[in-house]
Design a protein around this motif. Structure first.
Motif, PDB file in Angstrom:
ATOM      1  N   ILE A  22      22.896  58.006  56.408  1.00 36.79           N
ATOM      2  CA  ILE A  22      22.046  58.609  55.377  1.00 36.79           C
ATOM      3  C   ILE A  22      22.713  58.559  54.006  1.00 36.79           C
ATOM      4  O   ILE A  22      22.031  58.522  52.986  1.00 36.79           O
ATOM      5  N   LEU A  23      24.058  58.568  53.987  1.00 33.99           N
ATOM      6  CA  LEU A  23      24.752  58.448  52.706  1.00 33.99           C
ATOM      7  C   LEU A  23      24.446  57.112  52.039  1.00 33.99           C
ATOM      8  O   LEU A  23      24.398  57.001  50.811  1.00 33.99           O
ATOM      9  N   GLN A  24      24.237  56.088  52.857  1.00 32.97           N
ATOM     10  CA  GLN A  24      23.953  54.754  52.345  1.00 32.97           C
ATOM     11  C   GLN A  24      22.470  54.570  52.001  1.00 32.97           C
ATOM     12  O   GLN A  24      22.072  53.545  51.464  1.00 32.97           O
ATOM     13  N   ASN A  25      21.673  55.585  52.347  1.00 35.43           N
ATOM     14  CA  ASN A  25      20.224  55.490  52.105  1.00 35.43           C
ATOM     15  C   ASN A  25      19.700  56.789  51.487  1.00 35.43           C
ATOM     16  O   ASN A  25      18.725  57.372  51.963  1.00 35.43           O
ATOM     17  N   GLU A  26      20.358  57.216  50.394  1.00 35.00           N
ATOM     18  CA  GLU A  26      20.002  58.487  49.764  1.00 35.00           C
ATOM     19  C   GLU A  26      18.554  58.522  49.289  1.00 35.00           C
ATOM     20  O   GLU A  26      17.856  59.520  49.455  1.00 35.00           O
ATOM     21  N   GLU A  27      18.102  57.438  48.694  1.00 37.55           N
ATOM     22  CA  GLU A  27      16.726  57.409  48.189  1.00 37.55           C
ATOM     23  C   GLU A  27      15.726  57.349  49.329  1.00 37.55           C
ATOM     24  O   GLU A  27      14.677  58.007  49.307  1.00 37.55           O
ATOM     25  N   LYS A  28      16.064  56.575  50.345  1.00 43.26           N
ATOM     26  CA  LYS A  28      15.165  56.401  51.481  1.00 43.26           C
ATOM     27  C   LYS A  28      14.933  57.710  52.226  1.00 43.26           C
ATOM     28  O   LYS A  28      13.830  57.965  52.730  1.00 43.26           O
TER      29      LYS A  28
END
Length: 208
Positions: free
Chosen positions: A172-178
């Motif tokens: 989730i850190l790598q996909n903050e916007e998602k």
């Protein structure tokens, strides 16, 4: 009603016998080690085995809603219990080459019923937050994740599960916007967490 009361008394009596046996084992092992009767490696392994038994006992107390401090007071066994805990703490704090004791073990022994409740609450709160409609606050998710990781880290014997939790967190850190704009993505993260949660419950033998 009478049978239920009898069963409760029998369970409590069995747990008292178990705790008496485990604590006396730890104390006797320490005495023999101090007198040079036991070799260090055998002593470490024996204490580790007794410690695992003590961990299991704490989980049994939690399962039957029995308060450890009350049980010890009833047995007049509090002092001996804490002597045994001190022995475990001293051993687990040493840097043994065999790595017999996880770093978090000593601080977790007495706290396991409370930690179990905190981990459960952390899982449920985080999963519920991810399932919210109209979600728009990823900082909330990161904060709840950090709380879960902190509580999870205090529980011994879950090394692989802690790695899996860290992997989910890094995802989730790598996909903050998602995590904010994509509900299906949040649902998939929630499903991954729920699977990890059920595994945790099964390891405690309290899952369905």
């Amino acid at each position: 009603m009478t049978n239920r009361k009898k069963n409760s008394i029998e369970i409590k009596s069995e747990l008292e016998s178990e705790i008496f046996a485990i604590i006396n084992t730890i104390l006797n092992l320490n005495q023999k080690y101090q007198r040079g009767i036991l070799k260090e490696l055998f002593f470490q392994r024996s204490i580790k085995s007794a410690t695992n038994d003590l961990l299991g006992l704490n989980l049994s107390l939690n399962k039957h809603n029995i308060v450890l401090s009350e049980l010890l007071n009833h047995m007049n066994f509090t002092d001996d219990y804490y002597k045994a805990i001190d022995i475990i703490n001293k051993i687990s704090s040493l840097n043994f080459s065999t790595n017999q004791f996880p770093e978090s073990l000593s601080s977790s022994i007495l706290e396991i019923p409370g930690i179990t409740s905190e981990i459960t609450a952390s899982f449920i709160t985080l999963i519920d937050a991810l399932k919210l409609d109209g979600f728009d606050d990823n900082e909330l998710i990161f904060g709840l994740f950090k709380d879960l990781k902190k509580n999870f880290g205090r529980f011994p014997g879950l090394e692989l599960d802690k790695i899996n939790l860290q992997n989910i967190f890094e995802e989730i850190l790598q996909n903050e916007e998602k995590i904010v704009i994509n509900k299906n993505y949040r649902d998939s993260i929630a499903d991954d967490l729920y699977l990890l949660y059920t595994i945790f419950l099964k390891k405690l033998n309290i899952g369905k």
